[in-house]
Design a protein around this motif. Structure first.
Motif, PDB file in Angstrom:
ATOM      1  N   HIS A  10      -0.511-120.730  70.135  1.00 44.66           N
ATOM      2  CA  HIS A  10      -1.011-120.036  71.326  1.00 44.66           C
ATOM      3  C   HIS A  10      -1.486-118.630  70.952  1.00 44.66           C
ATOM      4  O   HIS A  10      -2.607-118.237  71.260  1.00 44.66           O
ATOM      5  N   GLY A  11      -0.622-117.903  70.247  1.00 37.87           N
ATOM      6  CA  GLY A  11      -0.964-116.528  69.881  1.00 37.87           C
ATOM      7  C   GLY A  11      -2.157-116.475  68.948  1.00 37.87           C
ATOM      8  O   GLY A  11      -3.078-115.670  69.135  1.00 37.87           O
ATOM      9  N   THR A  12      -2.155-117.326  67.939  1.00 39.23           N
ATOM     10  CA  THR A  12      -3.231-117.277  66.955  1.00 39.23           C
ATOM     11  C   THR A  12      -4.572-117.632  67.581  1.00 39.23           C
ATOM     12  O   THR A  12      -5.584-116.955  67.362  1.00 39.23           O
ATOM     13  N   LEU A  13      -4.571-118.715  68.379  1.00 38.05           N
ATOM     14  CA  LEU A  13      -5.827-119.115  69.026  1.00 38.05           C
ATOM     15  C   LEU A  13      -6.339-118.000  69.928  1.00 38.05           C
ATOM     16  O   LEU A  13      -7.518-117.646  69.895  1.00 38.05           O
ATOM     17  N   MET A  14      -5.440-117.450  70.741  1.00 38.55           N
ATOM     18  CA  MET A  14      -5.874-116.476  71.739  1.00 38.55           C
ATOM     19  C   MET A  14      -6.346-115.176  71.083  1.00 38.55           C
ATOM     20  O   MET A  14      -7.400-114.650  71.421  1.00 38.55           O
ATOM     21  N   VAL A  15      -5.567-114.658  70.132  1.00 38.30           N
ATOM     22  CA  VAL A  15      -5.923-113.362  69.568  1.00 38.30           C
ATOM     23  C   VAL A  15      -7.177-113.469  68.700  1.00 38.30           C
ATOM     24  O   VAL A  15      -8.115-112.683  68.842  1.00 38.30           O
ATOM     25  N   PHE A  16      -7.196-114.460  67.807  1.00 44.23           N
ATOM     26  CA  PHE A  16      -8.317-114.518  66.873  1.00 44.23           C
ATOM     27  C   PHE A  16      -9.525-115.230  67.477  1.00 44.23           C
ATOM     28  O   PHE A  16     -10.636-114.702  67.460  1.00 44.23           O
ATOM     29  N   PHE A  17      -9.297-116.421  68.001  1.00 44.46           N
ATOM     30  CA  PHE A  17     -10.449-117.259  68.334  1.00 44.46           C
ATOM     31  C   PHE A  17     -10.949-117.064  69.761  1.00 44.46           C
ATOM     32  O   PHE A  17     -11.945-117.653  70.150  1.00 44.46           O
ATOM     33  N   LEU A  32     -10.003-113.635  71.865  1.00 45.15           N
ATOM     34  CA  LEU A  32     -10.206-112.214  72.146  1.00 45.15           C
ATOM     35  C   LEU A  32     -11.117-111.553  71.116  1.00 45.15           C
ATOM     36  O   LEU A  32     -11.843-110.609  71.426  1.00 45.15           O
ATOM     37  N   THR A  33     -11.074-112.005  69.878  1.00 44.76           N
ATOM     38  CA  THR A  33     -11.927-111.408  68.860  1.00 44.76           C
ATOM     39  C   THR A  33     -13.319-112.038  68.870  1.00 44.76           C
ATOM     40  O   THR A  33     -14.285-111.416  68.455  1.00 44.76           O
ATOM     41  N   THR A  34     -13.382-113.289  69.348  1.00 46.82           N
ATOM     42  CA  THR A  34     -14.605-114.060  69.167  1.00 46.82           C
ATOM     43  C   THR A  34     -15.588-113.912  70.330  1.00 46.82           C
ATOM     44  O   THR A  34     -16.743-113.564  70.121  1.00 46.82           O
ATOM     45  N   ALA A  35     -15.111-114.177  71.550  1.00 46.03           N
ATOM     46  CA  ALA A  35     -16.065-114.223  72.669  1.00 46.03           C
ATOM     47  C   ALA A  35     -16.697-112.871  72.998  1.00 46.03           C
ATOM     48  O   ALA A  35     -17.919-112.771  73.066  1.00 46.03           O
ATOM     49  N   PRO A  36     -15.903-111.791  73.180  1.00 43.05           N
ATOM     50  CA  PRO A  36     -16.539-110.547  73.635  1.00 43.05           C
ATOM     51  C   PRO A  36     -17.468-109.945  72.588  1.00 43.05           C
ATOM     52  O   PRO A  36     -18.519-109.414  72.928  1.00 43.05           O
ATOM     53  N   GLN A  37     -17.084-110.042  71.326  1.00 37.15           N
ATOM     54  CA  GLN A  37     -17.883-109.419  70.273  1.00 37.15           C
ATOM     55  C   GLN A  37     -18.933-110.393  69.747  1.00 37.15           C
ATOM     56  O   GLN A  37     -20.127-110.202  69.931  1.00 37.15           O
ATOM     57  N   SER A  38     -18.464-111.472  69.123  1.00 38.81           N
ATOM     58  CA  SER A  38     -19.405-112.368  68.464  1.00 38.81           C
ATOM     59  C   SER A  38     -20.210-113.188  69.468  1.00 38.81           C
ATOM     60  O   SER A  38     -21.355-113.529  69.204  1.00 38.81           O
ATOM     61  N   GLY A  39     -19.619-113.508  70.624  1.00 37.70           N
ATOM     62  CA  GLY A  39     -20.338-114.296  71.616  1.00 37.70           C
ATOM     63  C   GLY A  39     -21.378-113.471  72.346  1.00 37.70           C
ATOM     64  O   GLY A  39     -22.579-113.577  72.098  1.00 37.70           O
ATOM     65  N   PHE A  40     -20.896-112.606  73.241  1.00 39.39           N
ATOM     66  CA  PHE A  40     -21.831-111.781  74.017  1.00 39.39           C
ATOM     67  C   PHE A  40     -22.593-110.812  73.124  1.00 39.39           C
ATOM     68  O   PHE A  40     -23.772-110.550  73.342  1.00 39.39           O
TER      69      PHE A  40
END
Lengths: 592, 222
Positions: free
Chosen positions: A92-99, A101-109
């Protein structure tokens, strides 16, 4: 490469082929969407894991249908074993923090909108961009694969402290192959993020169009830029730490494992390592990481508040400088995760001061957001509601950070639910509100259709009330001494707290269910939503000066010229109440 | 009503709310409207920026390793100075020489002298491979004397640092090999030479990084 793009301009409606257009695409917009959907998959997987966690905490003897199929060892007959509880928690923690919170706001948008907002046709290095995504995808695949190995996922938590994470399967199920895969996954993720950060920095510095000075960039671009710098400097350190941990596990070295350890009646063949060394390296990454998660949300919130309050952002320059200040300070505070590690009181004091100092730029931002909506003609769209919600949960979660910043208080609260409540609100929920705000705001540009506002508002209110019901009680639990990472609460002093836990679990299930409204709205609107106009929100930045969705090279070869600051709303004598950045209108000084 | 005009960009009021300032003014180059602005050909500067950013990231990686080394050496009583194989000094000379040959190649990058460019490039690649081979020999030497990755923390760091540097250096060798296939194109079109310049920047950085690692090894292990 340049020639290839010129060629593509005329053929963007008829791409070379499915694979080149949608799978191994070089187009930043496609890559942005790929990241977005990768995060969407991760966030729902992570949410289901949190459901299992909450259900098990309240009904430890519940048999969960179907879970035994996923893990016959960890959950025989669907009954979650304590070790498997830790596996669920780790993933849960690994998916949420890395994949997420780190992925969608920065790499996605960021991927989708940074080039358009600064007037570029793509990121600086499109091939590198594609590589970053696919390395990140591989990282996710490796992580998810741990569900399907015999011992199950690792149990060491998303922070993977040694010695537990370093000594192999002797320390528990999942600590064999599962933990090794976790380290490989995170190392891959680091590589993907580093390549992405490189691209973001070069793009922001070098590809701005005519008239787009740094101080005319939308605050979203500032936040992506600062976030990229944080990512560059911190993921490199985590990559190094992962290399050391992997060597401890498979190479027999002793960077982190101390001598004389006896686990399960077995002497561990290591000598002289320091578990605290991992903590220092990890949190040197880990604290900038929480700002990597939240800064893009701050940018999106600023962008949206200004647009729907129909007022220029209050204190644009200060907003940009405070992003820089937060970014800088984030590298000086990692020790506040380690107050209970036996550090010198003087060291703790220093970390404490720096930590509280971050409250200053954060408060500046908050007051400027309030100053922006003050006296505005507010349009309560769903995106605006989520941006306002961002400010709310950021303040609520941030205030408890001031408690935790003080070593004496932290000693008591450290391993309790108080910390869980704090970081879920200020980092998790706030960042996710930023993502929701961004989704509702930019969906028309990304997919060419409008999302349903009624469903959107329903989704907002259910989520907004829901997250407070889930996470506010955690603060009280923490003050009452409820420890974190326990798989069941059987101690007498915790029994009176169980009704509160039940309330939180029910709130979590309902709030999670409310996310299905969002999921339905997202996919339904993608195909059946009302067609979006070029600028449905009457916004000023460059992404709204191109069709929805934008053509292959964004501006069809006509590079925009920027004459104005990014938030010229409420201009008294303009044709409309706003002036777009690329509009050649001259704004009379008396307008304000 | 706002007056719609078509001003030359430089004539537009430079500063409204928040605009201007030290970070780029109004974004227009002084004394011109930038009408020759074209994004079709990326300014070669972007590749330099990209490379400098990559170098910053690599520096952070080795900063992490360095701090780990300092801490690990400082806290433990099991640190054993195993000595540094002497071949490392020869490898250092080889790597320094490769930087010089790469510069010689760079200076002969014209249509007339493209054969010379190619020649020096081959020499550089050869020296690069020699360095890697020399590093492997150093590992061999340690292994023969019974010093492995897990023998003690000093040897762990020796293998870690040399391997991490070697991997990054192999990336540089790959880039050099790529350049050798492109010599004719590079010599014909001058704007393509940024590929050579950026590779050279990386290669020299690998050089400097190695000197730093050697210093670290001599200080802590020799």
């Amino acid at each position: 490469m340049a020639e290839a793009f010129v060629h593509e301009v005329h053929h963007h409606q008829a791409p070379a082929g499915f694979v080149r257009k949608y799978i191994f695409s070089l187009d930043h917009k496609v890559i942005g969407k790929q990241y977005y959907f990768l995060a969407l998959f991760s966030v729902f997987t992570g949410m289901i894991l949190s459901w299992l966690i909450r259900i098990h905490l309240v009904w430890p003897n519940a048999h969960i249908w179907g879970l035994s199929l996923l893990s016959p060892n960890g959950a025989p007959n669907g009954l979650i074993k304590p070790e498997y509880y830790l596996s669920l928690l780790t993933l849960h923690g690994t998916l949420m923090v890395f994949f997420v919170l780190t992925t969608a706001p920065q790499s996605g948008f960021g991927n989708f909108f940074l080039p358009i907002q600064i007037g570029a046709e793509d990121m600086a290095f499109p091939r590198l961009n594609m590589l970053s995504f696919w390395v990140t995808f591989a990282a996710l695949a490796v992580l998810v694969s741990t569900f399907f190995i015999a011992d199950g996922p690792p149990i060491a938590g998303w922070t993977s402290y040694p010695p537990l994470s370093a000594v192999g399967s002797v320390s528990g199920p999942g600590e064999g192959l599962g933990q090794t895969l976790w380290i490989i996954s995170i190392a891959l993720f680091c590589v993907g993020s580093l390549l992405g950060a490189l691209n973001f920095i070069a793009t922001t510095l070098e590809l701005r169009t005519r008239g787009m000075s740094l101080m005319r960039m939308p605050l979203t671009c500032w936040s992506w830029f600062i976030t990229a710098i944080l990512g560059l400097l911190s993921f490199a350190v985590l990559l190094g730490a992962c290399a050391l941990l992997l060597l401890d596990r498979v190479g027999g070295s002793s960077f982190f494992v101390p001598g004389g350890l006896v686990i399960s009646d077995k002497i561990i063949q290591h000598n002289g390592g320091s578990p605290l060394l991992w903590q220092h390296l990890f949190w040197f990454f880990g604290h900038p990481e929480v700002y990597i998660a939240i800064l893009p949300g701050m940018g999106v919130t600023s962008h949206i508040l200004s647009c729907f309050a129909r007022k220029p952002i209050f204190g644009y320059k200060v907003m940009a400088y405070s992003l820089m200040a937060i970014g800088f300070l984030s590298f000086t505070v990692w020790g506040h995760h380690m107050f209970v590690s036996g550090m010198s009181p003087y060291t703790g004091f220093t970390f404490s001061i720096f930590t509280m100092a971050i409250g200053v730029p954060s408060a500046i931002k908050t007051f400027n957001w309030l100053g922006t909506i003050w006296g505005g003609r507010i349009r309560y769209t769903t995106a605006m509601l989520f941006a306002l919600g961002f400010v709310s949960v950021f303040v609520t979660g941030g205030l408890s950070g001031l408690f935790l910043a003080q070593p004496p208080l932290d000693m008591y609260l450290h391993a309790t639910y108080f910390v869980i409540g704090h970081f879920h609100l200020v980092m998790g929920v706030a960042a996710i509100f930023g993502m929701f705000a961004g989704t509702y705001f930019w969906f028309p540009k990304m997919f060419g259709r409008m999302m349903n506002e009624t469903l959107g508002k329903l989704h907002f209110w259910a989520t907004f009330i829901g997250v407070y019901c889930i996470f506010m009680p955690m603060h009280f639990l923490g003050i009452a001494g409820n420890p974190r990472r326990y798989s069941a609460f059987t101690d007498n002093f915790l029994l009176p707290l169980m009704p509160l836990h039940e309330f939180m679990t029910i709130a979590a299930l309902l709030t999670g269910a409310a996310q299905l409204i969002f999921l339905f709205n997202l996919f339904w609107s993608m195909f059946k939503g009302e067609k979006a106009s070029q600028n449905p929100w009457e916004a000023t930045s460059l992404e709204w000066s191109v069709p929805s969705p934008p053509p292959f090279d964004n501006f069809d070869g006509n590079y925009p010229v920027v004459y104005h600051d990014p938030y010229e709303y409420g201009v008294a004598d303009a044709a409309k109440d706003y002036v777009m950045q690329d509009s050649p209108e001259v704004i009379a000084a008396s307008g304000h | 009503m706002a007056t719609l005009t078509h001003p030359s960009p430089a004539a537009t009021p430079a500063i409204h709310r928040g605009g201007g300032g030290r970070l780029g003014g109004n974004g227009f180059p002084p004394g011109g409207d930038g009408s020759d602005f074209s994004r079709r050909e990326l300014p070669s500067r972007v590749y330099y920026v990209g490379m400098w950013v990559a170098i910053a990231g690599i520096c952070m990686l080795f900063a992490a390793f360095t701090s780990a080394l300092v801490v690990r050496q400082g806290i433990s009583n099991d640190w054993a100075r195993t000595g540094v194989p002497h071949i490392l000094y020869l490898n250092t000379l080889i790597l320094l020489a490769s930087s010089i040959t790469l510069e010689l190649a760079r200076h002969s990058l014209t249509v007339e002298r493209s054969q010379l460019f190619k020649g020096w490039l081959y020499v550089t690649v050869l020296l690069g491979f020699s360095f890697v081979a020399g590093q492997l020999l150093a590992w061999r030497e340690l292994a023969v004397s019974g010093v492995y990755l897990s023998t003690n923390p000093a040897s762990s760091f020796f293998y870690l640092l040399t391997a991490a540097h070697g991997l990054h250096l192999l990336g540089g060798v790959a880039a050099l090999c790529y350049l050798t296939f492109q010599t004719r194109r590079l010599a014909r079109k001058l704007k393509n030479r940024v590929a050579v310049d950026v590779t050279a920047l990386y290669w020299h950085f690998m050089d400097g990084l190695w000197l730093y690692i050697l210093f670290l090894l001599v200080r802590s292990i020799a």
